[in-house]
Enzyme design. Structure first.
Site, PDB file in Angstrom:
ATOM      1  N   GLY A 197     -23.769   4.033  -1.896  1.00  0.00           N
ATOM      2  CA  GLY A 197     -24.912   4.785  -2.567  1.00  0.00           C
ATOM      3  C   GLY A 197     -24.335   6.198  -2.978  1.00  0.00           C
ATOM      4  O   GLY A 197     -25.209   6.921  -3.671  1.00  0.00           O
ATOM      5  N   HIS A 217      -0.095 -11.770   1.250  1.00  0.00           N
ATOM      6  CA  HIS A 217      -1.118 -11.299   0.392  1.00  0.00           C
ATOM      7  C   HIS A 217      -1.609 -11.799  -0.727  1.00  0.00           C
ATOM      8  O   HIS A 217      -2.934 -11.616  -1.180  1.00  0.00           O
ATOM      9  CB  HIS A 217      -0.497  -9.609  -0.069  1.00  0.00           C
ATOM     10  CG  HIS A 217      -1.271  -8.576  -0.006  1.00  0.00           C
ATOM     11  ND1 HIS A 217      -0.940  -7.389  -0.028  1.00  0.00           N
ATOM     12  CD2 HIS A 217      -2.699  -8.500  -0.325  1.00  0.00           C
ATOM     13  CE1 HIS A 217      -1.737  -6.476  -0.120  1.00  0.00           C
ATOM     14  NE2 HIS A 217      -2.872  -7.116  -0.254  1.00  0.00           N
ATOM     15  N   PRO A 246     -15.875  -4.494   2.106  1.00  0.00           N
ATOM     16  CA  PRO A 246     -17.093  -4.629   2.551  1.00  0.00           C
ATOM     17  C   PRO A 246     -18.271  -3.960   2.088  1.00  0.00           C
ATOM     18  O   PRO A 246     -19.418  -4.211   2.411  1.00  0.00           O
ATOM     19  CB  PRO A 246     -16.944  -4.926   4.189  1.00  0.00           C
ATOM     20  CG  PRO A 246     -15.799  -3.674   4.319  1.00  0.00           C
ATOM     21  CD  PRO A 246     -14.907  -4.150   3.078  1.00  0.00           C
ATOM     22  N   LEU A 247     -17.911  -2.667   1.655  1.00  0.00           N
ATOM     23  CA  LEU A 247     -18.832  -1.749   1.106  1.00  0.00           C
ATOM     24  C   LEU A 247     -18.648  -1.825  -0.577  1.00  0.00           C
ATOM     25  O   LEU A 247     -18.970  -1.079  -1.211  1.00  0.00           O
ATOM     26  CB  LEU A 247     -18.312  -0.588   1.553  1.00  0.00           C
ATOM     27  CG  LEU A 247     -18.698  -0.428   3.119  1.00  0.00           C
ATOM     28  CD1 LEU A 247     -18.330   1.213   3.595  1.00  0.00           C
ATOM     29  CD2 LEU A 247     -20.084  -0.511   3.621  1.00  0.00           C
ATOM     30  N   GLY A 248     -18.394  -3.232  -0.975  1.00  0.00           N
ATOM     31  CA  GLY A 248     -18.274  -3.163  -2.407  1.00  0.00           C
ATOM     32  C   GLY A 248     -17.373  -2.307  -3.101  1.00  0.00           C
ATOM     33  O   GLY A 248     -17.683  -1.714  -4.138  1.00  0.00           O
ATOM     34  N   TYR A 252       0.787  -1.289   0.077  1.00  0.00           N
ATOM     35  CA  TYR A 252       0.123  -0.032   0.119  1.00  0.00           C
ATOM     36  C   TYR A 252       1.111   1.142   0.094  1.00  0.00           C
ATOM     37  O   TYR A 252       1.551   1.577   0.989  1.00  0.00           O
ATOM     38  CB  TYR A 252      -0.903   0.108   1.326  1.00  0.00           C
ATOM     39  CG  TYR A 252      -1.869  -1.161   1.381  1.00  0.00           C
ATOM     40  CD1 TYR A 252      -2.150  -1.882   0.156  1.00  0.00           C
ATOM     41  CD2 TYR A 252      -2.562  -1.447   2.510  1.00  0.00           C
ATOM     42  CE1 TYR A 252      -3.108  -2.965   0.271  1.00  0.00           C
ATOM     43  CE2 TYR A 252      -3.462  -2.315   2.754  1.00  0.00           C
ATOM     44  CZ  TYR A 252      -3.817  -3.203   1.454  1.00  0.00           C
ATOM     45  OH  TYR A 252      -4.624  -4.208   1.632  1.00  0.00           O
ATOM     46  N   GLY A 272     -16.609   0.735  -2.317  1.00  0.00           N
ATOM     47  CA  GLY A 272     -17.189   2.119  -2.363  1.00  0.00           C
ATOM     48  C   GLY A 272     -18.332   1.946  -3.042  1.00  0.00           C
ATOM     49  O   GLY A 272     -18.886   3.203  -2.946  1.00  0.00           O
ATOM     50  N   PHE A 273     -18.999   1.178  -3.620  1.00  0.00           N
ATOM     51  CA  PHE A 273     -20.095   1.074  -4.290  1.00  0.00           C
ATOM     52  C   PHE A 273     -21.381   1.171  -3.409  1.00  0.00           C
ATOM     53  O   PHE A 273     -22.489   1.927  -3.730  1.00  0.00           O
ATOM     54  CB  PHE A 273     -20.439  -0.291  -5.341  1.00  0.00           C
ATOM     55  CG  PHE A 273     -21.720   0.040  -5.996  1.00  0.00           C
ATOM     56  CD1 PHE A 273     -22.071   0.982  -6.914  1.00  0.00           C
ATOM     57  CD2 PHE A 273     -22.749  -0.778  -5.565  1.00  0.00           C
ATOM     58  CE1 PHE A 273     -23.380   0.894  -7.635  1.00  0.00           C
ATOM     59  CE2 PHE A 273     -24.060  -1.146  -6.254  1.00  0.00           C
ATOM     60  CZ  PHE A 273     -24.195   0.023  -7.067  1.00  0.00           C
TER      61      PHE A 273
END
Length: 303
Positions: A183, A94, A175-177, A29, A179-180
């Protein structure tokens, strides 16, 4: 894109003040700079937190893998210095390097555990078979794989089942797709992503057509969450936490408001009836777009 260093430190320390005790990073990263950021931010509270980091990428611009024992031994020392610590709580491979037997990787980490430099061993994006092979040499503490309301392959490929059988924790990334699911994405967001520092610039999920086609998912989450005083992001995280007590999602952000919103998911306690309603609602919707592009998917455990 990386956040301003001072802002990053503020976000991490604010997360700690809000009760977060598990922080995830990796040498790739940045590369390297995120470990330095995490190390600086958490130095004052090092003994009160758990830090996970990862090894395995060549970090030479090729996206290649290198988990040779001699490299693991070298890079663990570098990660320890960047993280300003004398031990890594959870050390993940990784991506599985098919040129190095997983038994050799597990054996090397086992030696690092005996030396006290590493406390626990993890694998990121392995197959169920690889998990079992590694676990036979050195007990695996955690598996990290993408998992969310719109990416559920671990329910079908045996990875979650293997974790439950062997008593291994599961850490969903994305876990939030990616960033999708909150919404908030504009339909043309992919055009603003710089391929040099945002992998999603080439992911099918973020093309204008796919974002448009997946809007019914966001609409469902908004409607479901409204009656529970929760946002789509909070419902998405609460859904993961309600599935198993050994599932620990790791949403990432550089934004204070998003951090507080994500942490608010802890107060959203979904009942079995809620989970059934979510399943029934999503079953009526088609999910478009794959996880990642072909280059990234080629490094996902398939053996």
């Amino acid at each position: 894109p990386g956040v301003d260093r001072a802002q990053g430190i503020r976000v991490i320390r604010d997360a700690y003040e809000q009760g977060v005790r598990f922080f995830d990073t990796a040498e790739v990263y940045g590369p390297y700079v995120n470990e330095e950021l995490v190390g600086e931010a958490l130095a004052p509270v090092r003994d009160q937190v758990k830090i996970a980091t990862k090894f395995g990428f060549k970090i030479d611009g090729t996206n290649g893998l290198d988990s040779r024992p001699e490299r693991i031994r070298r890079v663990v020392e570098e990660s320890l210095k960047r993280l300003r610590t004398d031990r890594i709580d959870l050390y993940y491979q990784h991506r599985v390097d098919l040129t190095v037997p997983i038994e050799d990787v597990a054996g090397t980490v086992r030696e690092l555990i005996r030396e006290g430099k590493v406390l626990h061993f993890g694998l990121s994006e392995p197959s169920a078979r690889t998990i079992r092979r590694a676990h036979a040499v050195q007990p695996v503490a955690a598996i990290q794989t993408e998992y969310s309301l719109i990416e559920r392959s671990v329910e079908r490929n045996g990875v979650l089942q293997t974790c439950e059988e062997l008593g291994i924790g599961f850490v969903p990334w994305g876990p939030l797709g990616q960033g999708f699911l909150p919404g908030t994405m504009n339909v043309n967001v992919q055009s603003t992503m710089d391929p040099k520092n945002d992998l999603r610039a080439t992911f099918p999920r973020f093309s204008p057509m796919v974002i448009t086609n997946n809007q019914p998912i966001i609409e469902f989450l908004r409607k479901f969450g409204a009656s529970r005083n929760a946002t789509p992001a909070q419902i998405s995280l609460a859904w993961l936490m309600a599935r198993k007590p050994w599932i620990v999602p790791i949403p990432g952000t550089g934004n204070m408001d998003h951090l507080r919103e994500n942490n608010g998911a802890v107060r959203v306690q979904l009942t079995p009836a809620d989970l059934r309603e979510i399943e029934e609602g999503l079953a009526r919707l088609e999910i478009y777009g794959g996880r990642m592009d072909a280059r990234q998917m080629a490094q996902i455990g398939q053996d």
